[in-house]
Design a protein around this motif. Structure first.
Motif, mmCIF file in Angstrom:
data_model
loop_
_atom_site.group_PDB
_atom_site.id
_atom_site.type_symbol
_atom_site.label_atom_id
_atom_site.label_comp_id
_atom_site.label_asym_id
_atom_site.label_seq_id
_atom_site.Cartn_x
_atom_site.Cartn_y
_atom_site.Cartn_z
ATOM 1 N N ASP A 7 -8.512 -2.226 4.978
ATOM 2 C CA ASP A 7 -7.217 -2.083 4.321
ATOM 3 C C ASP A 7 -6.118 -2.818 5.098
ATOM 4 N N TYR B 142 -6.539 -6.564 4.668
ATOM 5 C CA TYR B 142 -6.099 -6.910 3.304
ATOM 6 C C TYR B 142 -4.579 -7.026 3.238
ATOM 7 N N GLN B 143 -3.892 -6.058 3.825
ATOM 8 C CA GLN B 143 -2.434 -6.048 3.774
ATOM 9 C C GLN B 143 -1.822 -7.206 4.556
ATOM 10 N N PHE C 177 0.810 -1.212 0.000
ATOM 11 C CA PHE C 177 0.000 0.000 0.000
ATOM 12 C C PHE C 177 0.850 1.271 0.000
ATOM 13 N N GLU D 294 -13.116 1.437 6.638
ATOM 14 C CA GLU D 294 -12.301 1.250 5.434
ATOM 15 C C GLU D 294 -10.843 0.991 5.807
ATOM 16 N N TYR E 213 -1.265 3.460 5.049
ATOM 17 C CA TYR E 213 -2.325 4.043 4.229
ATOM 18 C C TYR E 213 -2.119 3.641 2.770
ATOM 19 N N ARG E 214 -3.206 3.694 1.998
ATOM 20 C CA ARG E 214 -3.129 3.427 0.558
ATOM 21 C C ARG E 214 -2.554 4.689 -0.105
#
Length: 252
Positions: A87, A90-91, A38, A83, A66-67
């Motif tokens: 994230d 997901y990471q 990300f 959100e 952070y993305r």
């Protein structure tokens, strides 16, 4: 103190863009904070970094952020907590899969950059990170700044909260990290950095950015892999700790 963990941010190259000498850093550290794609890193970089860590006997941690590839994850982002939690999940999951293919596993989580600094005080984002980690694996420790919201909430949630110090960063008098936008915020002299780590690991006060004394208690010390002369700093730190009879050992 007879042992301390040394960690480093690694796997931060992306595509044809190379950052840091991860292979050399693995020779000095006990834990590797692997970028999860990300803020930096791509699947091939992540896998090869995990392979290097496994070969060196270095523990792998998820360096979630952070993305924000364009900003290297160092900018604060006002992300909705749900959100942000997704994230982080997901990471961690991506790194778990790639680590498994490399013959190792994810053993802890350390937030990166802007997220790391935000969750020192931002309760909503800190809770999102803690909730994400706990939902994936409540056995994963969380690495963070002493006295931070994320460590307080991690402990309250039953996670292991691991306090961290920084070898190559200046501190404010309140124990937070001096902004990278300020002069002197990043330390570059390997011998000075090594002496500072020795002070921290033996319970001596270090000097904050204003010259005041600051005591830092931590289970792990970070040497940034992307700092100027990062490898030289890691080697100097390892040499100083060895000379003082302090072994380098992962906290997990």
């Amino acid at each position: 103190m007879h042992a301390i963990d040394l960690n480093s941010d690694v796997g931060e190259s992306f595509g044809r863009w190379s950052l840091g000498d991860d292979a050399a850093m693995m020779a000095s550290v006990s834990s590797a904070n692997v970028a999860c794609g990300f803020h930096a890193g791509d699947p091939s970089v992540i896998r090869s970094t995990c392979e290097a860590a496994a070969k060196a006997g270095v523990v792998v941690g998820a360096h979630v952020g952070y993305r924000d590839l364009a900003g290297f994850g160092r900018r604060y982002m006002d992300v909705d907590p749900r959100e942000l939690a997704d994230d982080v999940v997901y990471q961690i999951g991506a790194l778990q899969a790639l680590a498994a293919t490399a013959g190792t596993r994810v053993s802890y989580v350390k937030p990166h950059g802007g997220l790391y600094n935000a969750i020192v005080r931002n309760t909503a984002q800190a809770r999102a990170v803690v909730d994400a980690v706990k939902s994936v694996d409540p056995g994963l420790p969380v690495l963070g700044l002493p006295g931070s919201e994320v460590l307080r909430l991690a402990e309250a949630a039953g996670l292991r909260a691991v306090s961290e110090a920084f070898a190559d960063r200046a501190y404010n008098p309140d124990g937070t990290l001096t902004s990278r936008s300020q002069p002197g915020s990043v330390l570059e002299d390997p011998e000075a950095v090594a002496a500072r780590v020795l002070q921290m690991t033996t319970g001596e006060a270090i000097s904050a950015i204003d010259g005041s004394d600051l005591l830092i208690s931590a289970e792990s010390v970070c040497v940034h892999g992307d700092s100027p002369g990062a490898v030289a700093m890691a080697v100097a730190v390892k040499r100083a700790l060895d000379a003082a009879g302090i072994s380098i050992k992962a906290f997990v």
